[in-house]
Enzyme design. Structure first.
Site, short mmCIF file in Angstrom:
data_model
loop_
_atom_site.label_atom_id
_atom_site.label_comp_id
_atom_site.label_asym_id
_atom_site.label_seq_id
_atom_site.Cartn_x
_atom_site.Cartn_y
_atom_site.Cartn_z
N GLY A 12 0.77 -1.24 0.00
CA GLY A 12 0.00 0.00 0.00
C GLY A 12 0.80 1.28 0.00
N ASN A 14 1.48 3.15 -2.56
CA ASN A 14 0.78 4.14 -3.38
C ASN A 14 -0.41 4.73 -2.66
OD1 ASN A 14 1.83 4.59 -6.26
ND2 ASN A 14 2.09 2.37 -5.96
N ARG A 91 -6.20 -7.98 -8.76
CA ARG A 91 -7.31 -8.71 -9.38
C ARG A 91 -7.79 -7.94 -10.60
NH1 ARG A 91 -10.09 -12.71 -7.12
NH2 ARG A 91 -12.08 -12.05 -7.96
N LEU A 93 -10.65 -6.56 -12.86
CA LEU A 93 -12.04 -6.18 -12.64
C LEU A 93 -12.90 -6.78 -13.75
CD1 LEU A 93 -11.79 -2.40 -11.70
CD2 LEU A 93 -11.37 -4.40 -10.28
N HIS A 109 0.63 1.51 -13.11
CA HIS A 109 1.39 0.37 -13.60
C HIS A 109 2.87 0.75 -13.68
CE1 HIS A 109 2.02 -3.44 -15.57
NE2 HIS A 109 2.81 -2.80 -16.43
N ASP A 141 -10.08 0.29 -18.38
CA ASP A 141 -11.16 -0.21 -19.23
C ASP A 141 -11.23 -1.72 -19.07
OD1 ASP A 141 -9.14 -1.24 -20.76
OD2 ASP A 141 -9.41 0.12 -22.45
N GLU A 142 -11.87 -2.39 -20.00
CA GLU A 142 -12.12 -3.82 -19.77
C GLU A 142 -10.92 -4.71 -20.10
OE1 GLU A 142 -15.91 -4.63 -21.59
OE2 GLU A 142 -16.85 -2.98 -20.49
N ASP A 145 -4.34 -3.37 -18.13
CA ASP A 145 -3.31 -2.32 -18.29
C ASP A 145 -3.47 -1.60 -19.63
OD1 ASP A 145 -2.28 -3.10 -15.82
OD2 ASP A 145 -0.91 -4.54 -16.72
C1 GRF Z 1 3.15 -0.84 -7.65
O1 GRF Z 1 4.40 -1.08 -8.26
C2 GRF Z 1 2.10 -0.57 -8.68
O2 GRF Z 1 2.59 0.08 -9.80
C3 GRF Z 1 1.65 -1.96 -9.05
O3 GRF Z 1 1.66 -2.67 -7.84
C4 GRF Z 1 2.61 -2.09 -6.95
C5 GRF Z 1 1.87 -1.74 -5.69
O4 GRF Z 1 2.73 -1.25 -4.70
N1 GRF Z 1 0.36 -1.92 -9.70
P1 GRF Z 1 2.14 -0.63 -3.37
O5 GRF Z 1 1.25 -1.71 -2.73
O6 GRF Z 1 1.36 0.59 -3.74
O7 GRF Z 1 3.32 -0.32 -2.52
#
Ligand code: GRF
Length: 209
Positions: A12, A14, A91, A93, A109, A141-142, A145
């Site tokens: 977590g 981000n 996951r 969606l 991403h 979107d569906e 990435d």
């Molecule tokens: C990040 O590298 C993000 O780009 C990817 O998963 C990782 C999540 O990291 N989708 P965090 O849980 O936010 O530290």
């Protein structure tokens, strides 16, 4: 005031960066209404609770994708979420989920899409030998990435890098990019033309095919 809903599966970082950006005023008029994880043991959930945020575990085990997605969407609606931010949510969606929040789901991403979609993007980029990588925040979107790109940040690959040092420097940029992208999307002064995000003075997002 716009309500953000964060979906995560792991550490977590981000999510924390988004919370800190709100606290620092970099994302005006927004609050985190709920943090949801498909994994009860996600570190990000614990962090959210420590910060006094509503943190829910909605396990996916034993449920079909759509059953699980319906529970998550119900929780997002209960907390009046305007914008869903995927932050390491491991996951896919369902199309139904995506349709519930049109142009209102963001993902981050760790590569310059469309290069290296899918898992372990940093390692894929490192092994390929690219000289520049980075991160992408895009509308969901569906397809995996795939949606329209909101923000990208580049990160040079150094001769001294290994996949971990590269991933660490990409992560620093992720934390900056996500806040910028949320601000842009909440302001709504853009249109999606084909795949392109084009700035406009309109206050509502308009989807043009
Ligand atoms: C990040 O590298 C993000 O780009 C990817 O998963 C990782 C999540 O990291 N989708 P965090 O849980 O936010 O530290």
């Amino acid at each position: 005031m716009k309500n953000l809903g964060i979906l995560l599966s792991g550490r977590g970082s981000n999510f924390v960066a988004i919370a800190d950006s709100i606290a620092a005023g970099r994302i005006p008029d927004a609050r985190i209404a709920v943090v949801i994880s498909n994994r009860a043991d996600a570190l990000g959930l614990e962090t959210a609770r420590h910060r006094g945020l509503t943190a829910l575990a909605i396990p996916s085990k034993g449920k079909t994708r759509e059953e699980h997605d319906r529970e998550v969407v119900t929780a997002l609606h209960e907390h009046k979420v305007d914008l869903v931010c995927l932050a390491g949510y491991m996951r896919l969606l369902s199309p139904w989920f995506v349709q519930q929040f049109p142009a209102r789901i963001l993902n981050i991403h760790p590569s310059l899409l469309p290069a290296f979609p899918g898992l372990e993007a940093q390692q894929q980029a490192f092994a390929y030998g690219v000289r520049v990588s980075g991160c992408t925040v895009h509308l969901v979107d569906e397809e995996l990435d795939h949606g329209a790109i909101i923000v990208q940040k580049t990160v040079p690959v150094l001769d001294t890098d290994d996949e971990h040092t590269l991933a660490d420097r990409i992560l620093e940029q992720e934390h900056i990019a996500y806040a910028e992208a949320i601000k842009i999307v909440l302001e709504g002064k853009f249109e999606i033309v084909g795949r392109r995000m084009v700035k406009s003075q309109k206050s509502e997002v308009e989807l043009k095919k």
